[in-house]
Design a protein around this motif. Structure first.
Motif, PDB file in Angstrom:
ATOM      1  N   ALA A  83      36.201 -21.622  23.099  1.00 47.24           N
ATOM      2  CA  ALA A  83      36.792 -20.711  22.106  1.00 47.24           C
ATOM      3  C   ALA A  83      35.768 -19.639  21.725  1.00 47.24           C
ATOM      4  O   ALA A  83      36.135 -18.505  21.410  1.00 47.24           O
ATOM      5  N   ILE A  84      34.497 -19.985  21.767  1.00 41.93           N
ATOM      6  CA  ILE A  84      33.447 -18.994  21.455  1.00 41.93           C
ATOM      7  C   ILE A  84      33.247 -18.069  22.655  1.00 41.93           C
ATOM      8  O   ILE A  84      33.231 -16.849  22.507  1.00 41.93           O
ATOM      9  N   VAL A  85      33.150 -18.661  23.848  1.00 38.56           N
ATOM     10  CA  VAL A  85      32.970 -17.838  25.059  1.00 38.56           C
ATOM     11  C   VAL A  85      34.089 -16.797  25.143  1.00 38.56           C
ATOM     12  O   VAL A  85      33.842 -15.622  25.434  1.00 38.56           O
ATOM     13  N   ASP A  86      35.314 -17.220  24.836  1.00 34.80           N
ATOM     14  CA  ASP A  86      36.464 -16.328  24.983  1.00 34.80           C
ATOM     15  C   ASP A  86      36.387 -15.091  24.096  1.00 34.80           C
ATOM     16  O   ASP A  86      37.004 -14.075  24.402  1.00 34.80           O
ATOM     17  N   ARG A  87      35.640 -15.198  23.004  1.00 34.27           N
ATOM     18  CA  ARG A  87      35.543 -14.050  22.099  1.00 34.27           C
ATOM     19  C   ARG A  87      34.372 -13.119  22.465  1.00 34.27           C
ATOM     20  O   ARG A  87      34.211 -12.075  21.852  1.00 34.27           O
ATOM     21  N   LEU A  88      33.551 -13.540  23.427  1.00 28.13           N
ATOM     22  CA  LEU A  88      32.458 -12.661  23.861  1.00 28.13           C
ATOM     23  C   LEU A  88      33.012 -11.741  24.943  1.00 28.13           C
ATOM     24  O   LEU A  88      33.879 -12.153  25.721  1.00 28.13           O
ATOM     25  N   HIS A  89      32.517 -10.489  25.023  1.00 29.50           N
ATOM     26  CA  HIS A  89      32.992  -9.670  26.138  1.00 29.50           C
ATOM     27  C   HIS A  89      32.053  -9.817  27.330  1.00 29.50           C
ATOM     28  O   HIS A  89      30.958 -10.352  27.191  1.00 29.50           O
ATOM     29  N   ASP A  90      32.491  -9.349  28.489  1.00 27.20           N
ATOM     30  CA  ASP A  90      31.718  -9.532  29.739  1.00 27.20           C
ATOM     31  C   ASP A  90      31.143 -10.948  29.796  1.00 27.20           C
ATOM     32  O   ASP A  90      29.933 -11.127  29.922  1.00 27.20           O
ATOM     33  N   SER A  91      31.998 -11.931  29.693  1.00 26.91           N
ATOM     34  CA  SER A  91      31.469 -13.269  29.457  1.00 26.91           C
ATOM     35  C   SER A  91      31.243 -14.108  30.719  1.00 26.91           C
ATOM     36  O   SER A  91      31.016 -15.297  30.624  1.00 26.91           O
ATOM     37  N   ASP A  92      31.282 -13.476  31.899  1.00 23.38           N
ATOM     38  CA  ASP A  92      31.191 -14.276  33.131  1.00 23.38           C
ATOM     39  C   ASP A  92      29.924 -15.120  33.214  1.00 23.38           C
ATOM     40  O   ASP A  92      29.972 -16.305  33.533  1.00 23.38           O
ATOM     41  N   VAL A  93      28.786 -14.496  32.939  1.00 29.49           N
ATOM     42  CA  VAL A  93      27.521 -15.215  33.122  1.00 29.49           C
ATOM     43  C   VAL A  93      27.417 -16.373  32.128  1.00 29.49           C
ATOM     44  O   VAL A  93      27.117 -17.506  32.501  1.00 29.49           O
ATOM     45  N   ILE A  94      27.717 -16.081  30.873  1.00 26.19           N
ATOM     46  CA  ILE A  94      27.596 -17.131  29.864  1.00 26.19           C
ATOM     47  C   ILE A  94      28.631 -18.236  30.120  1.00 26.19           C
ATOM     48  O   ILE A  94      28.353 -19.426  29.959  1.00 26.19           O
ATOM     49  N   ARG A  95      29.809 -17.844  30.603  1.00 24.60           N
ATOM     50  CA  ARG A  95      30.828 -18.854  30.918  1.00 24.60           C
ATOM     51  C   ARG A  95      30.315 -19.816  31.984  1.00 24.60           C
ATOM     52  O   ARG A  95      30.464 -21.026  31.884  1.00 24.60           O
ATOM     53  N   GLN A  96      29.650 -19.235  32.979  1.00 30.08           N
ATOM     54  CA  GLN A  96      29.090 -20.092  34.046  1.00 30.08           C
ATOM     55  C   GLN A  96      28.036 -21.049  33.496  1.00 30.08           C
ATOM     56  O   GLN A  96      27.999 -22.214  33.863  1.00 30.08           O
ATOM     57  N   GLU A  97      27.198 -20.514  32.619  1.00 31.62           N
ATOM     58  CA  GLU A  97      26.137 -21.375  32.076  1.00 31.62           C
ATOM     59  C   GLU A  97      26.715 -22.508  31.241  1.00 31.62           C
ATOM     60  O   GLU A  97      26.286 -23.659  31.339  1.00 31.62           O
ATOM     61  N   ILE A  98      27.701 -22.173  30.415  1.00 26.98           N
ATOM     62  CA  ILE A  98      28.323 -23.204  29.586  1.00 26.98           C
ATOM     63  C   ILE A  98      29.039 -24.219  30.492  1.00 26.98           C
ATOM     64  O   ILE A  98      28.930 -25.436  30.286  1.00 26.98           O
ATOM     65  N   ASN A  99      29.704 -23.730  31.515  1.00 29.65           N
ATOM     66  CA  ASN A  99      30.394 -24.659  32.421  1.00 29.65           C
ATOM     67  C   ASN A  99      29.418 -25.594  33.126  1.00 29.65           C
ATOM     68  O   ASN A  99      29.711 -26.768  33.337  1.00 29.65           O
ATOM     69  N   ARG A 100      28.260 -25.050  33.460  1.00 35.84           N
ATOM     70  CA  ARG A 100      27.257 -25.894  34.117  1.00 35.84           C
ATOM     71  C   ARG A 100      26.813 -27.014  33.161  1.00 35.84           C
ATOM     72  O   ARG A 100      26.718 -28.176  33.539  1.00 35.84           O
ATOM     73  N   LEU A 101      26.609 -26.676  31.896  1.00 36.46           N
ATOM     74  CA  LEU A 101      26.217 -27.709  30.929  1.00 36.46           C
ATOM     75  C   LEU A 101      27.362 -28.700  30.701  1.00 36.46           C
ATOM     76  O   LEU A 101      27.136 -29.911  30.554  1.00 36.46           O
ATOM     77  N   LEU A 102      28.593 -28.198  30.690  1.00 31.91           N
ATOM     78  CA  LEU A 102      29.736 -29.106  30.513  1.00 31.91           C
ATOM     79  C   LEU A 102      29.849 -30.076  31.697  1.00 31.91           C
ATOM     80  O   LEU A 102      30.199 -31.249  31.537  1.00 31.91           O
ATOM     81  N   GLU A 103      29.541 -29.569  32.894  1.00 28.06           N
ATOM     82  CA  GLU A 103      29.530 -30.445  34.075  1.00 28.06           C
ATOM     83  C   GLU A 103      28.466 -31.541  33.930  1.00 28.06           C
ATOM     84  O   GLU A 103      28.697 -32.701  34.251  1.00 28.06           O
ATOM     85  N   ASN A 104      27.287 -31.126  33.457  1.00 26.99           N
ATOM     86  CA  ASN A 104      26.214 -32.106  33.191  1.00 26.99           C
ATOM     87  C   ASN A 104      26.690 -33.175  32.224  1.00 26.99           C
ATOM     88  O   ASN A 104      26.427 -34.363  32.419  1.00 26.99           O
ATOM     89  N   ILE A 105      27.342 -32.719  31.147  1.00 27.50           N
ATOM     90  CA  ILE A 105      27.805 -33.659  30.126  1.00 27.50           C
ATOM     91  C   ILE A 105      28.760 -34.662  30.763  1.00 27.50           C
ATOM     92  O   ILE A 105      28.697 -35.865  30.511  1.00 27.50           O
ATOM     93  N   LYS A 106      29.624 -34.143  31.635  1.00 30.60           N
ATOM     94  CA  LYS A 106      30.605 -35.005  32.279  1.00 30.60           C
ATOM     95  C   LYS A 106      29.890 -36.067  33.126  1.00 30.60           C
ATOM     96  O   LYS A 106      30.172 -37.271  33.010  1.00 30.60           O
TER      97      LYS A 106
END
Ligand code: ASP
Ligand code: MG
Length: 459
Positions: A83-106
């Protein structure tokens, strides 16, 4: 003057600002926190907690759970951060980083469902702070700030007491000079509270709510001008306003009074936070990031005309251990043996009273991420029972009356116990410090006791 400030005098004029979970809970909260940072040029270093709720979900995952629950918890975490990533613009890079951490968590939570460990818990839990700091850094960058994300584990070395690790201040001092200081000269630095690293390189945590402690330690290591703690309440109150709506804000409070409050359960500051502040006399400000105009509380060395009664703190879920042993009678060293056993099990004792053949003590269960704070393991009970008969009472609460010169005033007992006439007080501890009088009471009566005392002492 510390080594750092003599190296770099302008750093001493800076402030470290710490934002708690609710201050980075979502995009709007992060934006308000960013306003606070940008409004004060002296803020050069920012320490963050995980977004509200994330640490709890991560701990639930770390405790090991079935696939359905796991999927549910992962989804909750995903939703909050995306929900935070979605409100940032040009969010591709940060989305990838957050997804990588979410994968780690999984992956880590799948490991935890097979075998849990305190080290694994800390590794998992640290992802909350890693994500919040990445998101906040990106938000500030998009607002045109020169900002740098910094992994605090580079400098926050701790022992390996996972869940409640103790930082190494000496190493921190030299690592700060080597790694953090040069960055502060170039940019605003955003880093994680609460997490650290032990000697073998494994991630540790400093105990629940430990981000405050991180901020104060950094304030000390850099010899900064002030530590600002931004949370969701505009300061420290005479008691928890959720329990007593008429509680009053304290504008200025001395270190030792505030330290007692934090130790005895006022949720406002992590209990260890004031140690570094006291050591190097750095004032700590507590305010609400949602309402910075409301001001807050300044915790500092001394205050004018300290009042007799300052506050009432409440700590729930207390356990009382009563130890009976005839060996205690005219014996030496019995308490030493008991305390040796407790310390071997990493247990710190809070209150203690003794009689001819009994010792009663309460355990400090605050703060650890591990084992739900449940300390009475079979191993401990077995060891104690070789020395004495052990009785356990649970569901108690500790009510601490905090003030000044409390062991010197006449009539204190009468005033307090008259007010509490109708309640059963299980244990009393008074006199060790001038700043507190503690009562152990049945958990079910705790709120009413706090309300009654507040009315009698403050209203
Ligand atoms: N996120 C951690 C916790 O919830 C640390 C903190 O909030 O200071 O305990
Ligand atoms: Mg927090």
């Amino acid at each position: 003057m510390s080594a750092v400030s003599s190296l770099c005098p302008e750093i001493g004029g800076y402030v470290v600002a710490k934002f708690g979970g609710t201050s980075v809970a979502n995009f709007d909260a992060m934006n308000s926190s960013a306003n606070i940072v940008l409004a004060n040029k002296e803020v050069r270093l920012v320490v963050l907690s995980a977004s509200a709720g994330i640490t709890n979900w991560l701990i639930a995952l770390a405790e090991g759970c079935d696939a359905d629950k796991r999927a549910d918890y992962l989804k909750q975490i995903h939703t909050i951060q995306h929900a935070i990533v979605d409100r940032l613009h040009d969010s591709d890079v940060i989305r990838q980083e957050i997804n990588r951490l979410l994968e780690n968590i999984k992956a880590l939570s799948e490991a935890a469902s097979l075998a849990t460990s305190d080290a694994l818990t800390d590794e998992l839990v640290s992802h909350g702070e890693l994500m919040s700091t990445l998101l906040f850094t990106e938000l500030l960058r998009q607002r045109g700030t020169d900002v740098e994300w910094f992994d605090i584990r580079k400098i926050m070395r701790t022992n390996d007491h996972f869940g409640c690790a103790e930082p190494d201040n000496i190493q921190l001092q030299s690592l700060v000079t080597e790694y953090l200081l040069p960055r502060l000269q170039n940019a605003l630095v955003i880093t994680q509270g609460f997490i650290g690293r032990e000697e073998k390189g494994r991630t540790t945590t400093l105990g629940r709510g430990g981000s405050d402690y991180t901020a104060a330690l950094l304030g000390e290591a850099l010899n900064l001008k002030r530590v600002d703690i931004w949370t969701d309440v505009p300061g420290i109150y005479t008691t928890d306003p959720r329990v007593v709506p008429s509680a009053q804000r304290i504008d200025k409070i001395a270190f030792d009074e505030a330290a007692e409050m934090a130790t005895f359960g006022a949720k406002i500051l992590h209990p260890a936070t004031l140690l570094p502040a006291i050591r190097c006399d750095i004032p700590v400000f507590v305010g609400s990031s949602k309402n910075p105009q409301a001001g807050g509380t300044l915790v500092c060395d001394t205050t004018a005309a300290p009042p007799q009664f300052r506050a009432i703190a409440l700590r729930r879920k207390q356990t009382l251990l009563t130890l009976h042993s005839l060996k205690m009678l005219h014996a030496q060293g019995f308490l030493a043996e008991i305390f040796t056993i407790l310390s071997r099990h990493n247990i710190s004792v809070d209150l203690i009273t003794t009689s001819e053949v009994n010792v009663a003590l309460t355990l400090d269960t605050t703060g650890s991420t591990s084992k739900n704070g449940y300390l009475l393991t079979n191993a401990l009970m077995t060891e104690l029972s070789t020395l004495c008969r052990v009785e356990v009472e649970e569901d108690l609460a500790l009510v601490a009356i905090i003030g000044n010169q409390l062991s010197q005033v006449r009539g204190l007992g009468k005033q307090i116990f008259d007010a509490l006439e109708v309640f059963n007080i299980r244990m009393i501890s008074h006199g060790a410090s001038n700043h507190n009088l503690c009562l152990l009471v049945p958990g079910k009566d705790a709120e009413q006791i706090v309300q009654t005392l507040h009315q009698s002492l403050f209203e």
